[in-house]
Write an enzyme that holds these catalytic residues in place. Structure first.
Site, PDB file in Angstrom:
ATOM      1  N   GLU A  61     -57.582 -33.876  -4.438  1.00  0.00           N
ATOM      2  CA  GLU A  61     -56.585 -32.808  -4.267  1.00  0.00           C
ATOM      3  C   GLU A  61     -57.272 -31.441  -4.132  1.00  0.00           C
ATOM      4  O   GLU A  61     -56.771 -30.414  -4.592  1.00  0.00           O
ATOM      5  CB  GLU A  61     -55.523 -32.853  -5.373  1.00  0.00           C
ATOM      6  CG  GLU A  61     -54.801 -34.208  -5.342  1.00  0.00           C
ATOM      7  CD  GLU A  61     -53.395 -34.237  -5.910  1.00  0.00           C
ATOM      8  OE1 GLU A  61     -52.792 -33.173  -6.064  1.00  0.00           O
ATOM      9  OE2 GLU A  61     -52.907 -35.354  -6.172  1.00  0.00           O
ATOM     10  N   GLY A  98     -75.560 -42.016 -29.266  1.00  0.00           N
ATOM     11  CA  GLY A  98     -75.716 -43.296 -28.565  1.00  0.00           C
ATOM     12  C   GLY A  98     -74.407 -44.070 -28.461  1.00  0.00           C
ATOM     13  O   GLY A  98     -74.155 -44.744 -27.451  1.00  0.00           O
ATOM     14  N   GLN A 145     -73.170 -27.329 -38.348  1.00  0.00           N
ATOM     15  CA  GLN A 145     -72.676 -26.229 -37.519  1.00  0.00           C
ATOM     16  C   GLN A 145     -72.885 -26.441 -36.015  1.00  0.00           C
ATOM     17  O   GLN A 145     -72.067 -25.988 -35.210  1.00  0.00           O
ATOM     18  CB  GLN A 145     -73.319 -24.911 -37.957  1.00  0.00           C
ATOM     19  CG  GLN A 145     -72.763 -24.447 -39.310  1.00  0.00           C
ATOM     20  CD  GLN A 145     -73.254 -23.071 -39.704  1.00  0.00           C
ATOM     21  OE1 GLN A 145     -74.221 -22.552 -39.156  1.00  0.00           O
ATOM     22  NE2 GLN A 145     -72.589 -22.481 -40.674  1.00  0.00           N
ATOM     23  N   THR A 181     -61.605 -30.067  -3.736  1.00  0.00           N
ATOM     24  CA  THR A 181     -62.772 -29.916  -4.617  1.00  0.00           C
ATOM     25  C   THR A 181     -62.737 -28.544  -5.307  1.00  0.00           C
ATOM     26  O   THR A 181     -61.993 -27.648  -4.898  1.00  0.00           O
ATOM     27  CB  THR A 181     -64.081 -29.991  -3.796  1.00  0.00           C
ATOM     28  OG1 THR A 181     -64.056 -28.902  -2.855  1.00  0.00           O
ATOM     29  CG2 THR A 181     -64.226 -31.306  -3.063  1.00  0.00           C
ATOM     30  N   SER A 182     -63.603 -28.391  -6.309  1.00  0.00           N
ATOM     31  CA  SER A 182     -63.685 -27.088  -6.992  1.00  0.00           C
ATOM     32  C   SER A 182     -64.047 -25.988  -6.000  1.00  0.00           C
ATOM     33  O   SER A 182     -63.551 -24.862  -6.096  1.00  0.00           O
ATOM     34  CB  SER A 182     -64.726 -27.146  -8.106  1.00  0.00           C
ATOM     35  OG  SER A 182     -64.276 -27.999  -9.136  1.00  0.00           O
ATOM     36  N   PHE A 186     -50.087 -41.033   0.113  1.00  0.00           N
ATOM     37  CA  PHE A 186     -50.318 -39.816   0.897  1.00  0.00           C
ATOM     38  C   PHE A 186     -51.623 -39.978   1.648  1.00  0.00           C
ATOM     39  O   PHE A 186     -52.676 -40.186   1.025  1.00  0.00           O
ATOM     40  CB  PHE A 186     -50.401 -38.640  -0.083  1.00  0.00           C
ATOM     41  CG  PHE A 186     -50.618 -37.275   0.513  1.00  0.00           C
ATOM     42  CD1 PHE A 186     -49.572 -36.574   1.097  1.00  0.00           C
ATOM     43  CD2 PHE A 186     -51.865 -36.665   0.442  1.00  0.00           C
ATOM     44  CE1 PHE A 186     -49.756 -35.289   1.604  1.00  0.00           C
ATOM     45  CE2 PHE A 186     -52.070 -35.374   0.935  1.00  0.00           C
ATOM     46  CZ  PHE A 186     -51.007 -34.689   1.517  1.00  0.00           C
ATOM     47  N   ALA A 187     -51.561 -39.910   2.962  1.00  0.00           N
ATOM     48  CA  ALA A 187     -52.749 -40.193   3.764  1.00  0.00           C
ATOM     49  C   ALA A 187     -53.121 -38.984   4.613  1.00  0.00           C
ATOM     50  O   ALA A 187     -52.592 -38.791   5.713  1.00  0.00           O
ATOM     51  CB  ALA A 187     -52.497 -41.426   4.638  1.00  0.00           C
ATOM     52  N   GLN A 189     -71.975 -36.288 -26.258  1.00  0.00           N
ATOM     53  CA  GLN A 189     -73.057 -35.714 -27.065  1.00  0.00           C
ATOM     54  C   GLN A 189     -72.756 -35.847 -28.564  1.00  0.00           C
ATOM     55  O   GLN A 189     -73.624 -36.207 -29.358  1.00  0.00           O
ATOM     56  CB  GLN A 189     -73.241 -34.228 -26.692  1.00  0.00           C
ATOM     57  CG  GLN A 189     -74.566 -33.644 -27.117  1.00  0.00           C
ATOM     58  CD  GLN A 189     -75.732 -34.294 -26.374  1.00  0.00           C
ATOM     59  OE1 GLN A 189     -75.570 -34.858 -25.297  1.00  0.00           O
ATOM     60  NE2 GLN A 189     -76.906 -34.241 -26.991  1.00  0.00           N
ATOM     61  N   ILE A 190     -71.520 -35.580 -28.937  1.00  0.00           N
ATOM     62  CA  ILE A 190     -71.133 -35.675 -30.352  1.00  0.00           C
ATOM     63  C   ILE A 190     -71.217 -37.125 -30.825  1.00  0.00           C
ATOM     64  O   ILE A 190     -71.654 -37.412 -31.943  1.00  0.00           O
ATOM     65  CB  ILE A 190     -69.709 -35.095 -30.552  1.00  0.00           C
ATOM     66  CG1 ILE A 190     -69.742 -33.574 -30.350  1.00  0.00           C
ATOM     67  CG2 ILE A 190     -69.144 -35.452 -31.937  1.00  0.00           C
ATOM     68  CD1 ILE A 190     -68.379 -32.935 -30.163  1.00  0.00           C
TER      69      ILE A 190
HETATM   70  N1  COS Z   1     -49.546 -23.387   0.448  1.00  0.00           N
HETATM   71  C1  COS Z   1     -48.682 -23.058   1.443  1.00  0.00           C
HETATM   72  N2  COS Z   1     -49.078 -22.740   2.703  1.00  0.00           N
HETATM   73  C2  COS Z   1     -50.399 -22.755   2.958  1.00  0.00           C
HETATM   74  C3  COS Z   1     -51.355 -23.078   1.979  1.00  0.00           C
HETATM   75  C4  COS Z   1     -50.886 -23.407   0.674  1.00  0.00           C
HETATM   76  N3  COS Z   1     -51.718 -23.752  -0.301  1.00  0.00           N
HETATM   77  N4  COS Z   1     -52.590 -23.016   2.526  1.00  0.00           N
HETATM   78  C5  COS Z   1     -52.421 -22.658   3.801  1.00  0.00           C
HETATM   79  N5  COS Z   1     -51.101 -22.493   4.073  1.00  0.00           N
HETATM   80  C6  COS Z   1     -50.502 -22.082   5.346  1.00  0.00           C
HETATM   81  C7  COS Z   1     -51.066 -20.717   5.743  1.00  0.00           C
HETATM   82  O1  COS Z   1     -50.285 -19.672   5.183  1.00  0.00           O
HETATM   83  C8  COS Z   1     -50.982 -20.747   7.245  1.00  0.00           C
HETATM   84  O2  COS Z   1     -49.668 -20.445   7.630  1.00  0.00           O
HETATM   85  P1  COS Z   1     -49.385 -19.445   8.897  1.00  0.00           P
HETATM   86  O3  COS Z   1     -49.940 -20.179  10.085  1.00  0.00           O
HETATM   87  O4  COS Z   1     -47.897 -19.314   8.938  1.00  0.00           O
HETATM   88  O5  COS Z   1     -50.118 -18.188   8.606  1.00  0.00           O
HETATM   89  C9  COS Z   1     -51.247 -22.204   7.595  1.00  0.00           C
HETATM   90  O6  COS Z   1     -50.913 -22.965   6.402  1.00  0.00           O
HETATM   91  C10 COS Z   1     -52.684 -22.463   7.982  1.00  0.00           C
HETATM   92  O7  COS Z   1     -53.477 -22.038   6.876  1.00  0.00           O
HETATM   93  P2  COS Z   1     -55.005 -21.617   6.972  1.00  0.00           P
HETATM   94  O8  COS Z   1     -55.224 -20.770   8.185  1.00  0.00           O
HETATM   95  O9  COS Z   1     -55.382 -21.064   5.648  1.00  0.00           O
HETATM   96  O10 COS Z   1     -55.712 -23.023   7.252  1.00  0.00           O
HETATM   97  P3  COS Z   1     -57.201 -23.428   6.961  1.00  0.00           P
HETATM   98  O11 COS Z   1     -57.577 -24.504   7.876  1.00  0.00           O
HETATM   99  O12 COS Z   1     -58.094 -22.217   6.952  1.00  0.00           O
HETATM  100  O13 COS Z   1     -57.061 -24.029   5.456  1.00  0.00           O
HETATM  101  C11 COS Z   1     -57.818 -24.716   3.286  1.00  0.00           C
HETATM  102  C12 COS Z   1     -58.149 -24.057   4.618  1.00  0.00           C
HETATM  103  C13 COS Z   1     -59.121 -24.765   2.532  1.00  0.00           C
HETATM  104  C14 COS Z   1     -56.808 -23.871   2.523  1.00  0.00           C
HETATM  105  C15 COS Z   1     -57.221 -26.133   3.488  1.00  0.00           C
HETATM  106  O14 COS Z   1     -57.909 -26.843   4.486  1.00  0.00           O
HETATM  107  C16 COS Z   1     -57.262 -26.976   2.217  1.00  0.00           C
HETATM  108  O15 COS Z   1     -56.482 -26.772   1.282  1.00  0.00           O
HETATM  109  N6  COS Z   1     -58.170 -27.951   2.170  1.00  0.00           N
HETATM  110  C17 COS Z   1     -58.259 -28.888   1.049  1.00  0.00           C
HETATM  111  C18 COS Z   1     -57.504 -30.125   1.368  1.00  0.00           C
HETATM  112  C19 COS Z   1     -57.465 -31.057   0.210  1.00  0.00           C
HETATM  113  O16 COS Z   1     -57.053 -30.716  -0.880  1.00  0.00           O
HETATM  114  N7  COS Z   1     -57.929 -32.296   0.455  1.00  0.00           N
HETATM  115  C20 COS Z   1     -57.934 -33.277  -0.563  1.00  0.00           C
HETATM  116  C21 COS Z   1     -57.423 -34.550  -0.030  1.00  0.00           C
HETATM  117  S1  COS Z   1     -55.737 -34.752  -0.220  1.00  0.00           S
HETATM  118  S2  COS Z   1     -55.610 -35.764  -1.917  1.00  0.00           S
END
Ligand code: COS
Length: 381
Positions: A362, A339, A278, A364-365, A122-123, A335-336
């Site tokens: 997938e 060393g 403890q 970040t936090s 997945f790219a 920690q447990i």
């Molecule tokens: N599931 C399904 N649909 C989604 C979705 C999700 N998790 N997140 C967004 N969408 C849809 C939205 O509903 C929107 O649809 P409509 O245009 O029909 O309204 C569309 O996609 C665009 O979404 P949005 O406006 O939220 O886009 P953003 O650019 O604001 O998205 C986030 C921001 C943070 C949600 C997105 O960029 C993201 O998830 N980033 C992290 C990417 C990632 O995980 N990278 C790791 C590398 S891959 S291993």
């Protein structure tokens, strides 16, 4: 919903035995060689591990999400590198085709992925595009019955062994609607790979850059045959992927708990096993409790997924909690162990480095927090 409890429990039992008898004894070798022995990859193939989530009609096991996370927790008990080998075929490397592919794309790629004869990858990420996934810069320009792709994809899991990439490129204007998902065969003219990345942990996994220089792919490589749907395909794939990764975090946390308990019972200080002190008990109890909480979240979110509910918030919450939780559990495990936990021959030393990645990939936090807050405050609620 689990369709056949007996079939699942026998599969879980088989995988658990495989993890304990075949994979765990090879952990130290993978750590030192930075490579998974080919014979073990073949055993994984024979067990059907490459096709856990691929529908039965295409030769996979067709597990539900609840079933898949149950297996992923078992696999998470050992070095994450083993799970990573089969991870892309079950998740981000195949799910784009499953959720949005054409009938022809499914029939061509999925049976090969299910058996592990073809490795999918997945790219999405690029040198300047990570969290802001809608800003993909790689371009795809239509040229008759082909597209010409240019750009670089970064940190791509399993790229060095991949046969086909689910690859996001820009066919239209700015933003999410301009992104299209392609199925790009690794042997496409103009596609090359960068050197293998040197990472902090997860030794035995393979990531590298994928470089596209006037790379030609057939027009029917567009997933689903429709331009501009790639961002949404990627998001759907990631919703599911986040549950799978969460399950792997829970498996790793369970392993770290078990290692910590075994060590604390055996290690004697001040005249008694440290498990009877403890302050050590407090750390064990916190790790056990958090692991249970993570497992409960994973199972509940997977059930919601299987029942067709919207799980964007729940997938992000589960990924956020489980990936942060396993970091805390790994820290306590070191920690447990004292060393001994800092020494390279201790499994907790490599798990400590390995689990750090879960808070990054997938999403970040911080991205999970953005998604959760957005879902909570969206008008529809
Ligand atoms: N599931 C399904 N649909 C989604 C979705 C999700 N998790 N997140 C967004 N969408 C849809 C939205 O509903 C929107 O649809 P409509 O245009 O029909 O309204 C569309 O996609 C665009 O979404 P949005 O406006 O939220 O886009 P953003 O650019 O604001 O998205 C986030 C921001 C943070 C949600 C997105 O960029 C993201 O998830 N980033 C992290 C990417 C990632 O995980 N990278 C790791 C590398 S891959 S291993």
């Amino acid at each position: 919903m689990i369709r056949d409890v007996e079939v699942l429990s026998s599969l879980v039992e088989t995988i658990r035995r495989f993890v304990h008898e075949r994979l765990m004894p090879a952990e130290a070798q993978v750590e030192s060689d930075n490579l998974i022995p080919a014979a073990l990859v073949e055993e994984m193939r024979q067990l059907g591990l490459f096709g856990l989530s691929i529908p039965e009609e295409f030769g996979g096991l067709g597990l539900t999400m609840e079933e898949e996370v149950t297996i992923a927790m078992e696999l998470g008990y050992t070095s994450p590198a083993f799970r990573s080998v089969i991870g892309t075929n079950n998740g981000i490397g195949s799910q784009g085709i499953i959720v949005d592919g054409t009938a022809v794309q499914k029939a061509y790629w999925l049976p090969k992925m299910a058996t592990g004869l073809v490795i999918g990858s997945f790219a999405l990420t690029e040198p300047d595009v990570g969290s802001d996934a809608a800003s993909v810069r790689t371009t795809a320009v239509r040229d008759d019955d082909h597209y010409i792709l240019n750009g670089t994809k970064r940190y791509i899991t399993n790229a060095p062994v991949a046969d086909v990439f689910t690859l996001m490129a820009r066919t239209g204007g700015k933003g999410a609607d301009g992104v299209t998902a392609f199925l790009v065969p690794a042997n496409s003219p103009g596609l090359s790979l960068g050197p293998i990345d040197k990472k902090m942990g997860q030794r035995g996994t393979r990531t590298c850059d994928v470089i596209l220089e006037d790379c030609r792919v057939s027009a029917d490589a567009v997933i689903g045959g429709i331009e501009g749907r790639g961002f949404k395909t990627a998001m759907k794939v990631l919703n599911r992927g986040r549950l799978h990764i969460s399950a792997v975090c829970v498996g790793a946390a369970q392993r770290l708990c078990d290692e910590s308990v075994a060590f604390a019972k055996a290690r004697v200080q001040f005249g008694k096993p440290i498990a009877q002190h403890q302050l050590i008990q407090a750390m064990l109890a916190d790790s056990g409790t958090e692991t249970f909480a993570g497992r409960s979240m994973v199972m509940e979110a997977a059930r919601m997924f299987d029942s067709g509910q919207r799980i964007i918030q729940e997938a992000a919450s589960t990924k956020l909690f489980c990936s942060e939780m396993v970091g805390r559990v790994a820290d306590r495990a070191v920690q447990i162990h004292g060393g001994a936990g800092y020494m390279q021959d201790s499994p907790v030393e490599h798990f400590y480095r390995d689990v750090r990645l879960f808070r990054l990939y997938e999403g970040t936090s911080q991205i999970q927090q953005i998604i959760i807050a957005r879902e909570m405050t969206a008008e529809r609620r």
